[in-house]
Motif scaffolding. Structure first.
Motif, PDB file in Angstrom:
ATOM      1  N   UNK A   1       0.867  -1.181   0.000  1.00 25.48           N
ATOM      2  CA  UNK A   1       0.000   0.000   0.000  1.00 25.48           C
ATOM      3  C   UNK A   1       0.902   1.228   0.000  1.00 25.48           C
ATOM      4  N   UNK A   2       0.551   2.246  -0.792  1.00 23.05           N
ATOM      5  CA  UNK A   2       1.367   3.445  -0.896  1.00 23.05           C
ATOM      6  C   UNK A   2       0.474   4.675  -0.937  1.00 23.05           C
TER       7      UNK A   2
ATOM      8  N   UNK B   1      -2.325   2.293  -4.551  1.00 19.94           N
ATOM      9  CA  UNK B   1      -1.787   3.628  -4.308  1.00 19.94           C
ATOM     10  C   UNK B   1      -2.945   4.567  -4.004  1.00 19.94           C
ATOM     11  N   UNK B   2      -2.817   5.349  -2.921  1.00 15.09           N
ATOM     12  CA  UNK B   2      -3.884   6.235  -2.469  1.00 15.09           C
ATOM     13  C   UNK B   2      -3.392   7.678  -2.486  1.00 15.09           C
TER      14      UNK B   2
ATOM     15  N   UNK C   1      -5.121   5.659   4.053  1.00  8.73           N
ATOM     16  CA  UNK C   1      -4.935   4.211   4.155  1.00  8.73           C
ATOM     17  C   UNK C   1      -6.159   3.544   4.769  1.00  8.73           C
ATOM     18  N   UNK C   2      -6.471   2.319   4.379  1.00  9.78           N
ATOM     19  CA  UNK C   2      -7.601   1.589   4.969  1.00  9.78           C
ATOM     20  C   UNK C   2      -7.359   1.343   6.466  1.00  9.78           C
ATOM     21  N   UNK C   3      -8.404   1.524   7.267  1.00  9.79           N
ATOM     22  CA  UNK C   3      -8.283   1.284   8.703  1.00  9.79           C
ATOM     23  C   UNK C   3      -7.893  -0.160   9.006  1.00  9.79           C
TER      24      UNK C   3
ATOM     25  N   UNK D   1       0.077   1.737  13.565  1.00 10.35           N
ATOM     26  CA  UNK D   1      -0.065   1.025  12.304  1.00 10.35           C
ATOM     27  C   UNK D   1       0.847  -0.190  12.208  1.00 10.35           C
ATOM     28  N   UNK D   2       1.967  -0.148  12.906  1.00 10.21           N
ATOM     29  CA  UNK D   2       2.911  -1.254  12.829  1.00 10.21           C
ATOM     30  C   UNK D   2       2.409  -2.477  13.587  1.00 10.21           C
TER      31      UNK D   2
END
Length: 263
Positions: free
Chosen positions: A123-124, A145-146, A154-156, A213-214
């Motif tokens: 995802x970018x 890519x967003x 980014x998607x939750x 997020x990690x």
């Protein structure tokens, strides 16, 4: 298809480029010749290069980690030193893995990592529309890519699942942007260069939110300069990540890695 020219023509191109200040005129001439399809296209490419456009924008591509990465006007050109960041990421990425490329620009980092490893869910994101279009071309079927600011688009569903977070954030202090070579200062987006007062504003934002997020044991990787390394390390560690600094003398590259504790 390359253009067939006489030695005199090649000599003329080299002389023209050298007069315009191109230090590696011979190498650039060879790349232009190998890329241009016709003499007319070649002439136009030489003219654009002499006018000061980055070589990669003239060619339409940059070489990065063995890939030919598409770049266009208004898109940050991936630097060779940033290959060191990708090399570090390769050693930290499990299989399978979830990878996020923030401030992705052309998408070179994420695309290179996904091409080097199997089982990457990529995802970018980038805030610049031109960069997003370019990244979608380079990433292709390798990922999504967003368009948006850092983590916002980014998607939750990615929260707590990211194994490797690449963030080639801008880190040039605002007052130093005007000191950059004209190729960067004029032809690359300022948002991809200007890191705020001390150059670490965007890095601090990324480091503060990265732990959410990690995945446990996942790592954030950011590029910085040697003189900023100590403060960048503090910024990455302030959010709860375990920071360390790695360097490459060969590529003159400095990368800060922050790892979320596994437990």
């Amino acid at each position: 298809m390359s253009v067939s020219v006489s030695p005199l023509s090649l000599s003329t191109i080299v002389t023209t480029l050298r007069a315009a200040g191109c230090v590696f005129a011979e190498d650039e001439a060879a790349l232009l010749l190998s890329t241009a399809g016709t003499p007319a296209v070649l002439a136009a490419m030489v003219e654009r290069r002499v006018a000061g456009l980055p070589l990669e924008h003239v060619l339409g591509w940059a070489e990065f980690c063995g890939l030919r990465v598409h770049v266009g006007p208004g898109v940050f050109v991936p630097r060779r030193r940033t290959e060191f960041l990708v090399q570090q990421a390769v050693g930290l990425t499990p299989t399978p893995s979830v990878v996020v490329d923030l401030c992705c620009g052309s998408g070179a980092l994420g695309a290179a990592l996904a091409a080097a490893l199997d089982g990457v869910e990529l995802h970018a994101s980038d805030v610049e529309p031109a960069a997003v279009r370019c990244a979608r071309r380079n990433v292709g079927d390798l990922g999504q890519v967003y368009k948006g600011d850092l983590f916002a688009p980014l998607p939750d569903s990615l929260r707590g699942r990211v194994d490797v977070l690449l963030a080639n954030v801008p880190y040039v202090p605002t007052d130093d942007v005007e000191l950059l070579p004209a190729e960067a200062r004029i032809h690359e987006p300022r948002v991809a260069l200007d890191g705020g007062g001390d150059g670490l504003d965007v890095m601090r934002r990324v480091a503060a939110e990265a732990p959410r997020w990690l995945a446990p044991g996942g790592s954030l990787l950011v590029e910085t300069s040697e003189r900023q390394a100590s403060r960048a390390r503090e910024a990455v560690g302030s959010g709860g990540l375990i920071p360390r600094v790695v360097t490459s003398d060969e590529l003159y590259a400095t990368v800060v890695i922050g790892t979320r504790p596994a437990v």
